[in-house]
Design a protein around this motif. Structure first.
Motif, PDB file in Angstrom:
ATOM      1  N   TRP A 152       0.845  -1.198   0.000  1.00 18.40           N
ATOM      2  CA  TRP A 152       0.000   0.000   0.000  1.00 18.40           C
ATOM      3  C   TRP A 152       0.882   1.250   0.000  1.00 18.40           C
ATOM      4  O   TRP A 152       0.993   1.943   1.009  1.00 18.40           O
ATOM      5  N   PRO A 153       1.515   1.563  -1.116  1.00 19.13           N
ATOM      6  CA  PRO A 153       2.448   2.713  -1.136  1.00 19.13           C
ATOM      7  C   PRO A 153       1.772   4.058  -0.934  1.00 19.13           C
ATOM      8  O   PRO A 153       2.466   5.056  -0.696  1.00 19.13           O
ATOM      9  N   PHE A 154       0.443   4.118  -0.998  1.00 18.62           N
ATOM     10  CA  PHE A 154      -0.227   5.399  -0.806  1.00 18.62           C
ATOM     11  C   PHE A 154       0.036   5.948   0.596  1.00 18.62           C
ATOM     12  O   PHE A 154      -0.090   7.161   0.825  1.00 18.62           O
ATOM     13  N   ILE A 155       0.414   5.089   1.543  1.00 12.69           N
ATOM     14  CA  ILE A 155       0.711   5.553   2.901  1.00 12.69           C
ATOM     15  C   ILE A 155       1.871   6.542   2.886  1.00 12.69           C
ATOM     16  O   ILE A 155       1.918   7.476   3.693  1.00 12.69           O
ATOM     17  N   LEU A 156       2.795   6.359   1.947  1.00 16.89           N
ATOM     18  CA  LEU A 156       3.909   7.291   1.808  1.00 16.89           C
ATOM     19  C   LEU A 156       3.614   8.398   0.806  1.00 16.89           C
ATOM     20  O   LEU A 156       4.062   9.530   0.982  1.00 16.89           O
ATOM     21  N   THR A 157       2.888   8.076  -0.242  1.00 13.46           N
ATOM     22  CA  THR A 157       2.693   9.046  -1.325  1.00 13.46           C
ATOM     23  C   THR A 157       1.539  10.018  -1.053  1.00 13.46           C
ATOM     24  O   THR A 157       1.540  11.130  -1.594  1.00 13.46           O
ATOM     25  N   GLU A 158       0.565   9.629  -0.226  1.00 12.06           N
ATOM     26  CA  GLU A 158      -0.615  10.467  -0.002  1.00 12.06           C
ATOM     27  C   GLU A 158      -0.700  11.028   1.409  1.00 12.06           C
ATOM     28  O   GLU A 158      -1.561  11.872   1.680  1.00 12.06           O
ATOM     29  N   PHE A 159       0.156  10.573   2.301  1.00 15.53           N
ATOM     30  CA  PHE A 159       0.131  11.034   3.684  1.00 15.53           C
ATOM     31  C   PHE A 159       1.501  11.561   4.080  1.00 15.53           C
ATOM     32  O   PHE A 159       2.531  11.011   3.679  1.00 15.53           O
ATOM     33  N   THR A 160       1.485  12.619   4.873  1.00 21.77           N
ATOM     34  CA  THR A 160       2.690  13.030   5.584  1.00 21.77           C
ATOM     35  C   THR A 160       2.616  12.438   6.995  1.00 21.77           C
ATOM     36  O   THR A 160       1.564  11.923   7.412  1.00 21.77           O
ATOM     37  N   LEU A 161       3.711  12.511   7.725  1.00 22.94           N
ATOM     38  CA  LEU A 161       3.698  11.973   9.090  1.00 22.94           C
ATOM     39  C   LEU A 161       2.703  12.731   9.965  1.00 22.94           C
ATOM     40  O   LEU A 161       2.040  12.141  10.831  1.00 22.94           O
ATOM     41  N   GLU A 162       2.579  14.033   9.724  1.00 20.55           N
ATOM     42  CA  GLU A 162       1.651  14.832  10.532  1.00 20.55           C
ATOM     43  C   GLU A 162       0.194  14.453  10.252  1.00 20.55           C
ATOM     44  O   GLU A 162      -0.602  14.252  11.191  1.00 20.55           O
ATOM     45  N   THR A 163      -0.170  14.355   8.962  1.00 21.30           N
ATOM     46  CA  THR A 163      -1.560  14.007   8.644  1.00 21.30           C
ATOM     47  C   THR A 163      -1.873  12.570   9.058  1.00 21.30           C
ATOM     48  O   THR A 163      -2.998  12.280   9.492  1.00 21.30           O
ATOM     49  N   LEU A 164      -0.896  11.679   8.957  1.00 23.51           N
ATOM     50  CA  LEU A 164      -1.128  10.297   9.365  1.00 23.51           C
ATOM     51  C   LEU A 164      -1.309  10.209  10.874  1.00 23.51           C
ATOM     52  O   LEU A 164      -2.180   9.475  11.365  1.00 23.51           O
ATOM     53  N   SER A 165      -0.510  10.950  11.626  1.00 23.79           N
ATOM     54  CA  SER A 165      -0.647  10.952  13.081  1.00 23.79           C
ATOM     55  C   SER A 165      -1.999  11.527  13.496  1.00 23.79           C
ATOM     56  O   SER A 165      -2.671  10.984  14.389  1.00 23.79           O
ATOM     57  N   THR A 166      -2.421  12.606  12.823  1.00 20.70           N
ATOM     58  CA  THR A 166      -3.727  13.197  13.137  1.00 20.70           C
ATOM     59  C   THR A 166      -4.855  12.224  12.825  1.00 20.70           C
ATOM     60  O   THR A 166      -5.821  12.093  13.595  1.00 20.70           O
ATOM     61  N   ARG A 167      -4.747  11.536  11.708  1.00 16.71           N
ATOM     62  CA  ARG A 167      -5.779  10.582  11.301  1.00 16.71           C
ATOM     63  C   ARG A 167      -5.885   9.434  12.302  1.00 16.71           C
ATOM     64  O   ARG A 167      -6.990   8.998  12.653  1.00 16.71           O
ATOM     65  N   MET A 168      -4.775   8.940  12.782  1.00  9.33           N
ATOM     66  CA  MET A 168      -4.806   7.827  13.734  1.00  9.33           C
ATOM     67  C   MET A 168      -5.374   8.275  15.086  1.00  9.33           C
ATOM     68  O   MET A 168      -6.056   7.504  15.767  1.00  9.33           O
ATOM     69  N   GLN A 169      -5.129   9.514  15.470  1.00 10.63           N
ATOM     70  CA  GLN A 169      -5.728  10.028  16.700  1.00 10.63           C
ATOM     71  C   GLN A 169      -7.254  10.110  16.574  1.00 10.63           C
ATOM     72  O   GLN A 169      -7.994   9.798  17.519  1.00 10.63           O
TER      73      GLN A 169
END
Length: 244
Positions: A152-169
């Motif tokens: 699932w390479p979209f985790i790197l190509t469509e998310f930054t670490l900040e947006t991914l952290s916010t989404r998981m919260q």
């Protein structure tokens, strides 16, 4: 006179027949020369005949059935594409792919079948990609990041670490008591959907069941085709949905 002409004619014709028989016998007794139907030399044009130093004056023709297309040829084309997109030499592309393979070992076997634009993104800035992968390991402890990103390479190509952290919260607030890391590992597409809408759909379709339990047990069954990543077959590099 007639008799003499008849004998002369018979002797002349007989000589021709004997000569032809001798030629046929000579060809049959001579060693056979192998003939190949697969390749044949290309006849040079008049300019090439006048100047034999022209490098393309000699060539061969071959059948497409003799050509074999394998993963090596595909990988080479992908490297050429990356080289063109990033304005790098093929040697530099090889070095960046080797560095990427150290971070994502599972990508080695998937390289010939990965989309070229994804590899361009991963190779554009090796330092940024490295930092992003290290951040993913912190956000998703216990998850095989190499296998997850390769699939699932979209985790790197469509998310930054900040947006991914916010989404998981947000997911932790919507699904209290659930280990979000394991859920994302099981179905990464949940990062891209509206969980409240998904839970509402489960409750509407199965009113007597617990929507959270169903979501955690079988998350891939509660997503529609678009949410599951089964978009249009035209969703390839160079094509994108028309704005509505």
């Amino acid at each position: 006179v007639t008799m003499a002409l008849f004998q002369l004619n018979n002797g002349f014709m007989g000589g021709i027949v004997v000569s032809r028989l001798n030629i046929v016998m000579a060809r049959m007794c001579s060693p056979l020369q192998p003939r190949s139907r697969r390749t044949r030399p290309v006849q040079p044009c008049r300019a090439q005949q006048q100047d034999p130093s022209i490098p393309w004056s000699l060539g061969v023709q071959t059948s497409e059935r003799l050509l074999q297309w394998d993963d090596t040829a595909t990988s080479q084309l992908i490297k050429l594409h990356i080289s063109h997109k990033l304005d790098l030499s093929v040697e530099d592309v090889d070095a960046r792919l080797d560095q990427l393979a150290l971070l994502l070992p599972d990508i080695i076997t998937k390289l010939p079948r990965m989309r070229a634009d994804i590899l361009v993104h991963l190779c554009r800035n090796p330092s940024a990609t490295t930092m992003q992968l290290l951040g993913l390991r912190e956000l998703l402890p216990g998850v095989n990041i190499s296998l997850l990103v390769t699939r699932w390479p979209f985790i790197l190509t469509e998310f930054t670490l900040e947006t991914l952290s916010t989404r998981m919260q947000e997911m932790r607030k919507q699904l209290p008591g659930i280990r979000i890391e394991a859920l994302v590992d099981l179905e990464p597409q949940l990062l891209k959907v509206d969980l409240l809408q998904v839970l509402t759909n489960i409750r509407r379709i199965m009113p007597n069941s617990d929507p959270v339990t169903i979501l955690v047990a079988q998350p891939h069954l509660v997503l529609d085709m678009q949410q599951s990543g089964m978009g249009s077959a035209l969703d390839v590099e160079g094509f994108s949905p028309s704005p509505k």
